[in-house]
Enzyme design. Structure first.
Site, PDB file in Angstrom:
ATOM      1  N   SER A 180     -15.662  21.705  10.371  1.00  9.66           N
ATOM      2  CA  SER A 180     -14.511  22.495  10.793  1.00  9.66           C
ATOM      3  C   SER A 180     -14.203  22.227  12.262  1.00  9.66           C
ATOM      4  O   SER A 180     -14.665  21.237  12.842  1.00  9.66           O
ATOM      5  CB  SER A 180     -14.778  23.984  10.536  1.00  9.66           C
ATOM      6  OG  SER A 180     -13.623  24.758  10.742  1.00  9.66           O
ATOM      7  N   TYR A 216      -2.777  20.284  12.552  1.00  7.00           N
ATOM      8  CA  TYR A 216      -4.200  20.030  12.324  1.00  7.00           C
ATOM      9  C   TYR A 216      -4.973  21.344  12.257  1.00  7.00           C
ATOM     10  O   TYR A 216      -5.804  21.543  11.367  1.00  7.00           O
ATOM     11  CB  TYR A 216      -4.759  19.146  13.440  1.00  7.00           C
ATOM     12  CG  TYR A 216      -6.263  18.991  13.399  1.00  7.00           C
ATOM     13  CD1 TYR A 216      -6.861  18.094  12.524  1.00  7.00           C
ATOM     14  CD2 TYR A 216      -7.076  19.747  14.247  1.00  7.00           C
ATOM     15  CE1 TYR A 216      -8.236  17.956  12.485  1.00  7.00           C
ATOM     16  CE2 TYR A 216      -8.462  19.607  14.204  1.00  7.00           C
ATOM     17  CZ  TYR A 216      -9.029  18.716  13.329  1.00  7.00           C
ATOM     18  OH  TYR A 216     -10.399  18.575  13.278  1.00  7.00           O
ATOM     19  N   LYS A 248      -7.221  22.886   9.064  1.00  5.69           N
ATOM     20  CA  LYS A 248      -8.621  23.273   9.175  1.00  5.69           C
ATOM     21  C   LYS A 248      -8.816  24.757   8.835  1.00  5.69           C
ATOM     22  O   LYS A 248      -9.841  25.146   8.259  1.00  5.69           O
ATOM     23  CB  LYS A 248      -9.135  22.979  10.582  1.00  5.69           C
ATOM     24  CG  LYS A 248      -9.393  21.504  10.845  1.00  5.69           C
ATOM     25  CD  LYS A 248     -10.513  20.982   9.955  1.00  5.69           C
ATOM     26  CE  LYS A 248     -10.941  19.582  10.314  1.00  5.69           C
ATOM     27  NZ  LYS A 248     -12.053  19.077   9.465  1.00  5.69           N
TER      28      LYS A 248
END
Length: 315
Positions: free
Chosen positions: A188, A223, A227
Site C-alpha cells: 500500500s 494513484y 491504493k
C-alpha cells in the site's frame, strides 16, 4: 485514538505524521535467519524484478526461502533479475523462477493463478507489490478502466481472490513443525490516506474513474484513490476470510528512492523535482523492502486486514 494504534486516523493522514514517519521513526529492521527461517517455503512477488520488489526478493532468499517466483510483465527483465539474485547465493539449493504476469490483462492474471494452482505445495508468502502511477490520463484498451485503477486495484484484488482457494486447499512444503499460516501482503502507500476520493458518492463507483478526464486530473490523486480502493477491499475481505486461512495485510514501504516507480516522469522537469524530493525525504529500497517483509513474514494474526507502517499497525 483507536484501540491498538499509536496515532489517530486524522494524524495518519497529515503531512506532519508523514515527515515524522519518514525521518524520525525507527524502521522495522532487515530480518535475519534468527528472526525467520523460511526454508522449505515458497514465495511469490509481483513486480519482483525492480525496486522494492527486487530487494524484497533478495531479503527473502537471505531468509532461506526455497522457491521464489518473480511474477513480472517483462520476462527478459525478470530473467536478468533472477540471475542477479542467485549469483551470490551459497546457502544451498534455492530456486528462482520467472513467471509471466501482466496486470493490465485479466486473462494473464487468471492464467497466472491457474499455474499457481498446479504447484504441488501452496505459496506461503504472497507479496502483491506490482503497481503503477500514470503521469497522464491512461485507459486500459481491453477493459476501458483507468490504468492506475486497473493495475493497483482491480487486477491485484482479482489475483488475491483467485489465490485464496489455492492457499486453503494445498499444504505447505515447509516441515510440519514450521508449517506457517500463509501471508498475503498487498503493498500500500500512505498516499491512500491522502486521497480526496471525490468519486465516493458515485453509484456505480468504477465508471466515475473511467470518465473522460478534465483539466483537473491529478496523477497523485488518481494513484492515491487506486491504493485507497485496494486498502478498503483488503479490510473488508479480511472480515470474511478467517486468519487461519491466510493473514491478509497491507504494508507501506514508505517513500523510497532507487526504484523505477516514477519512470513515466523521467527526463521531465516534474521528474527532476520529484527525484530531489525523494532523495531528501525518502530511504533506499533495502529499507522499503524490510518494512514490507515485516508484514509479509513476521506480522501475526493481529495484522489481518490492517495497514502497517514501519512495522506498526496504523489506522
Amino acid at each position: 485514538m483507536a484501540s491498538g494504534f499509536d496515532t489517530t486516523p486524522e494524524q495518519q493522514a497529515g503531512q506532519l505524521h508523514f515527515l515524522k514517519s519518514q525521518i524520525l521513526e525507527t524502521k522495522a529492521p532487515v530480518l535475519t535467519r534468527k528472526d525467520a527461517d523460511l526454508s522449505g517455503q515458497t514465495a511469490i512477488i509481483t513486480g519482483g524484478n525492480v525496486g522494492v520488489g527486487l530487494e524484497a526478493a533478495s531479503q527473502l532468499l537471505q531468509l532461506g526461502v526455497s522457491k521464489l517466483i518473480l511474477a513480472v510483465r517483462n520476462e527478459q527483465s525478470g530473467q536478468a533479475a533472477a540471475k542477479s539474485l542467485l549469483v551470490s547465493r551459497k546457502d544451498g539449493p534455492q530456486k528462482v523462477e520467472v513467471w509471466k504476469l501482466n496486470l493490465s490483462e485479466y486473462a494473464s492474471v487468471m492464467a497466472f493463478a491457474e499455474r499457481v494452482g498446479k504447484l504441488e505445495a501452496r505459496p506461503d508468502i504472497v507479496l502483491l507489490n506490482a503497481g503503477i502511477i500514470c503521469a497522464k490520463p491512461t485507459f486500459n484498451p481491453l477493459t476501458g478502466h483507468d490504468e492506475d485503477v486497473q493495475t493497483n486495484y482491480l487486477s491485484t484484488v482479482l489475483l488475491l481472490i483467485l489465490l485464496l482457494p489455492i492457499l486453503k486447499a494445498k499444504p505447505s512444503a515447509a516441515i510440519a513443525a514450521k508449517n506457517p499460516v500463509p501471508h498475503i501482503s498487498v503493498v500500500s502507500s500512505v498516499l491512500a490516506h491522502w486521497s480526496k476520493f471525490d468519486e465516493r458518492s458515485a453509484d456505480p463507483l468504477l465508471p466515475a474513474f473511467d470518465a473522460k478526464p478534465t483539466s483537473n486530473w491529478n496523477m497523485e490523486e488518481r494513484y492515491s484513490a487506486s491504493k485507497l480502493l485496494a486498502l478498503i477491499f483488503c479490510s473488508e475481505l479480511a472480515r470474511r476470510i478467517p486468519r487461519e486461512v491466510a493473514i491478509i495485510n497491507a504494508p507501506t514501504p514508505g517513500l523510497t528512492y532507487g526504484s523505477s516507480f516514477m519512470r513515466q516522469t523521467a527526463g521531465t522537469v516534474l521528474g527532476f523535482i520529484i527525484g530531489i524530493y525523494y532523495r531528501i525525504f525518502g530511504h533506499g529500497t533495502n529499507v522499503g523492502a524490510s518494512q514490507v517483509l515485516a508484514a509479509a513474514v513476521r506480522a501475526g494474526p493481529e495484522s489481518h486486514g490492517q495497514f502497517l507502517e514501519n512495522g506498526k499497525l496504523r489506522p
